[in-house]
Enzyme design. Sequence first.
Site, PDB file in Angstrom:
ATOM      1  N   SER A 191       0.838  -1.191   0.000  1.00 51.14           N
ATOM      2  CA  SER A 191       0.000   0.000   0.000  1.00 51.14           C
ATOM      3  C   SER A 191       0.869   1.235   0.000  1.00 51.14           C
ATOM      4  CB  SER A 191      -0.871   0.011   1.250  1.00 51.14           C
ATOM      5  OG  SER A 191      -0.011   0.095   2.372  1.00 51.14           O
ATOM      6  N   LYS A 192       0.238   2.352  -0.336  1.00 49.24           N
ATOM      7  CA  LYS A 192       0.963   3.606  -0.452  1.00 49.24           C
ATOM      8  C   LYS A 192       1.587   4.003   0.881  1.00 49.24           C
ATOM      9  CE  LYS A 192       0.516   8.101  -2.535  1.00 49.24           C
ATOM     10  NZ  LYS A 192       1.877   8.130  -3.020  1.00 49.24           N
ATOM     11  N   ARG A 193       0.884   3.635   1.950  1.00 50.01           N
ATOM     12  CA  ARG A 193       1.381   4.014   3.261  1.00 50.01           C
ATOM     13  C   ARG A 193       2.820   3.553   3.502  1.00 50.01           C
ATOM     14  NH1 ARG A 193      -0.980   1.348   7.290  1.00 50.01           N
ATOM     15  NH2 ARG A 193      -2.447   0.489   5.793  1.00 50.01           N
ATOM     16  N   GLY A 232       5.302   3.105   1.424  1.00 51.13           N
ATOM     17  CA  GLY A 232       6.270   3.393   0.368  1.00 51.13           C
ATOM     18  C   GLY A 232       5.546   3.682  -0.922  1.00 51.13           C
TER      19      GLY A 232
END
Length: 497
Positions: free
Chosen positions: A266-268, A270
């Site tokens: 997920s974006k969280r 990286g």
Amino acid sequence: MFFNKKQKIRTRFAPSPTGWLHIGGLRTALYEYIFARQNKGTFVLRLEDTDQTREVEGAIESLLKSLKWAGLEPDEGVFLDNNGKVAEKGNFGPYTQSKRVKIYQKYAQKLLAGSQAYYCFCPPERLEQLKTKQQAAGQPTHYDRACLKLTEDEIQAKLAIGERHVIRFKVPAGQEVKFNDAVKGEIKFSANDLDDQIILKSDGFPTYHLASVVDDYLMKINYVIRGEEWLSSTPKHILLYQAFSWPVPQFAHLPLLLNPDKSKLSKRQGDVAVEAYRDQGYLPKALINFVALLGWNPGTEQEIFSLQELIKVFNLKKVHKAGAIFNREKLDWFNGEYLKKLPLDDFKKMASPYLEKNISHISPNLNLDKLFEIEQQRISCLSEIGKELKFIFSDELNYSAQDLVWKKSDQKSTLKNLELLIAELVKYPKGEWSAPKLENHIRSFIAKTGQSNGDILWPMRLALTGELKSPTPFEVAEILGQAKSLKRLEVAIEKLK
Ligand code: GLU
């Protein structure tokens, strides 16, 4: 009925333009591209933009740009032309679903005519209540087919007054949906577990399921390679193919991409956008190489593969079933390897804009060629250039007199040694100021003084860099040039006095 194996292979990448190209999407596109190349087939790009509420402006261009940057240009379908404009090519267009709405409506009507689909007029509030009731009773949340009981007259009357409606697929009861996934092997679902999915929404647009099946059929796609997150949609698709009496394509569902802690990538944790990697100065070839190995390996020690080599050795059947860990350090390693292999001039061209961004003022007297040469061997992405060499660009170094003193020496000897070094470097021949020559010269000078290397090289490096860690003092001196190097040594002497 499954597809005829003698047909030419046609794969497709079918992104929805809801943002940037996700790294998982890049892997899907890569495997599709490679598989098409391996089979002398065709790689099609179709835009799945029927959910207009999720559409993001500029997403199509950005997606196509990222694919082009990565070297995965479609043979057919939507692409960016030489002017950077979105265009289409091929005989099965349009390849943009929002331009095909009438086609889906026609096929939804076909299912209606064959009683394989039905109108549903239930208002959202009723569906919500039904869901709550089913959840409270611990039942699966399926539509209860209330509208299936409507008579033809009732349906026509509702349509005549324009009552809001959708079209639902009538999932055939009691059927087992079985297919052989090229990656996952045999997969079975019971149709009884499936809801009567909506195929045409109240705004007349199709849902993903109908649009995807109709298009894959009409565009003669026979290999559907996509992420595992779509696996639960596949039985619905197969039932639709069967309802239309169309051949079912071969499916291949690729393993999920995971964070190192095994959670879904997920974006969280990286960056997951291909654009972000491009902007940070990752090379497309390195990213492709890295992504190819997410969920597949050649079974040998070899790790560096060009796209051409991947086309030779990749095997879709050997793609792993289990999730693939996205390891950022590994990507950095790949990128570092690809950067090292670049011709120095290419590296300089690519790295210069990043250096200008990282360093606000670059003095014209510096030998930047040497800096590029050193950084090329050291950094893992272009945006790192110069970040650890800030001391080159600023004469305001932050170190104390004590820092200049080698652990086995003292302040007085350090002062004397630096004075000797300056005297030596002042008379150093012009035009010979390069790291290897300086190294030779200074080492034989040290031998003559009877001092140890640390006695002279430690304060020299500190004086030139102000840092405890840096490239060798000879390399730093080469970048700084003779005048600047001598000046920094003099500043150090002042500190010691
Ligand atoms: N439009 C879907 C997506 O955004 C495609 C799924 C599929 O490949 O069938 O990924």
